[in-house]
Write an enzyme that holds these catalytic residues in place. Structure first.
Site, short mmCIF file in Angstrom:
data_model
loop_
_atom_site.label_atom_id
_atom_site.label_comp_id
_atom_site.label_asym_id
_atom_site.label_seq_id
_atom_site.Cartn_x
_atom_site.Cartn_y
_atom_site.Cartn_z
N PHE A 54 -69.80 -37.68 66.77
CA PHE A 54 -70.94 -38.30 66.09
C PHE A 54 -70.44 -39.49 65.28
O PHE A 54 -69.23 -39.70 65.13
CB PHE A 54 -71.63 -37.29 65.17
CG PHE A 54 -72.05 -36.03 65.88
CD1 PHE A 54 -73.30 -35.94 66.48
CD2 PHE A 54 -71.19 -34.94 65.96
CE1 PHE A 54 -73.68 -34.78 67.15
CE2 PHE A 54 -71.57 -33.78 66.61
CZ PHE A 54 -72.81 -33.70 67.21
N SER A 94 -75.59 -31.26 72.10
CA SER A 94 -75.13 -31.07 70.73
C SER A 94 -75.90 -32.00 69.79
O SER A 94 -76.03 -33.19 70.06
CB SER A 94 -73.63 -31.36 70.62
OG SER A 94 -72.89 -30.41 71.35
N CYS A 101 -72.42 -29.45 63.83
CA CYS A 101 -72.66 -29.56 65.26
C CYS A 101 -73.26 -28.24 65.78
O CYS A 101 -72.60 -27.20 65.73
CB CYS A 101 -71.37 -29.88 65.99
SG CYS A 101 -71.56 -30.05 67.78
N THR A 103 -75.87 -26.37 69.02
CA THR A 103 -76.26 -26.51 70.41
C THR A 103 -77.74 -26.20 70.61
O THR A 103 -78.24 -25.19 70.11
CB THR A 103 -75.43 -25.56 71.30
OG1 THR A 103 -74.05 -25.90 71.16
CG2 THR A 103 -75.83 -25.70 72.76
N ALA A 119 -74.56 -19.01 63.70
CA ALA A 119 -73.65 -17.87 63.62
C ALA A 119 -73.41 -17.51 62.16
O ALA A 119 -73.53 -18.35 61.27
CB ALA A 119 -72.33 -18.20 64.31
N HIS A 157 -67.70 -30.77 62.62
CA HIS A 157 -66.99 -29.56 62.21
C HIS A 157 -66.84 -29.60 60.69
O HIS A 157 -65.95 -30.26 60.16
CB HIS A 157 -65.61 -29.48 62.87
CG HIS A 157 -65.68 -29.45 64.36
ND1 HIS A 157 -64.62 -29.78 65.16
CD2 HIS A 157 -66.70 -29.14 65.20
CE1 HIS A 157 -64.97 -29.66 66.43
NE2 HIS A 157 -66.23 -29.28 66.47
N THR A 202 -68.87 -44.06 52.11
CA THR A 202 -67.60 -44.54 51.58
C THR A 202 -67.39 -43.96 50.19
O THR A 202 -68.27 -44.09 49.33
CB THR A 202 -67.58 -46.08 51.51
OG1 THR A 202 -67.78 -46.62 52.81
CG2 THR A 202 -66.24 -46.57 50.97
#
Length: 262
Positions: A54, A94, A101, A103, A119, A157, A202
């Site tokens: 991404f 995704s 991320c 699905t 999860a 992640h 930033t």
């Protein structure tokens, strides 16, 4: 542990099924009154390992329509309303939801909704645990080879979470300070990249003694991402620049010393 229907309200499910077990126990922020709604009438998709990339440029702010367990009572799912990201969606795609991320397991193009599974580990490690029905979330589809890179490399992640400790207005800009763990802060440097709830930003300053860092949102960005909608004390997802993690790995492995000794 069996839980009676009188002690805790039912979770909304797509087939209005009764829940008799809840493992692990979730906070009250994820408990909602049952209501009926037309289910997503599409195929399900078995998740496989997908490596996506991404940019941290949020495409759209979607709204959480439903949160609840599936038929088994083990899988926790989320349905999100999102007109833009569904333009070319496919099962198994995704999508970064607040920088996480996830699905696509079902979608309904007519109702402009898609479903993802959460999860237990995802709920434990990200700020998604604070979501509730009606929450607004940042959305970004995985990039294509032809996509212009407007932000920085974001994997979706999440490394951990931070807590908003201050929000100060200066003109039409908004300064936000976030506190996080030392394990994450060591990868954050002034003028470096960081993804906050999936938004490429930033870093302005790092305050090591406070375990904090800050960043600034211009007026345009404030209107396009969910961060300004949050309050002091709420969590944000953090993903540090992966280059910093590679550098630490090389240094800790003795790679640099081995090069010098040649």
């Amino acid at each position: 542990m069996a839980i009676s229907s009188t002690s805790i309200p039912k979770f909304p499910t797509y087939n209005s099924l009764r829940l008799t077990n809840l493992k692990p126990k979730l906070p009250s922020s994820l408990i909602f009154k049952a209501h009926t709604q037309k289910p997503l009438a599409l195929k399900t998709y078995q998740r496989t390992q997908i490596k996506s990339l991404f940019t941290g440029i949020v495409e759209e702010m979607g709204k959480v329509r439903q949160l609840g367990f599936d038929e088994s009572g083990q899988s926790f799912d989320m349905v999100i309303h999102s007109p833009t990201v569904l333009e070319d969606v496919n099962l198994g795609d995704s999508i970064a939801v607040n920088g996480t991320c996830l699905t696509v397991t079902e979608f309904d193009s007519d109702r402009l909704e898609f479903k993802v599974g959460l999860a237990p580990e995802t709920l434990r490690k990200t700020s998604l645990i604070e979501l509730k029905q009606g929450s607004v979330v940042n959305l970004e589809r995985a990039v294509k080879p032809s996509t212009r890179m407007g932000g920085h490399f974001v994997q979706g992640h999440v490394d951990g979470t931070g807590e908003i400790v201050s929000m100060e207005v200066e003109g039409d800009s908004l300064w936000i300070k976030v506190k996080t763990s030392p394990e994450i802060l060591k990868f954050i440097v002034p003028k470096g990249f960081i993804a906050v709830d999936g938004t490429s930003l930033t870093v302005v300053e790092v305050f090591d003694e406070e375990s904090c860092f800050n960043f600034m949102l211009v007026e345009y960005t404030q209107q396009k991402v969910v961060i300004p909608l949050k309050k002091i004390g709420q969590k944000v997802n953090l993903e540090v620049d992966i280059l910093g993690k590679y550098v630490e790995r090389l240094l800790s492995s003795g790679f640099v010393e081995s090069i010098r000794s040649r």
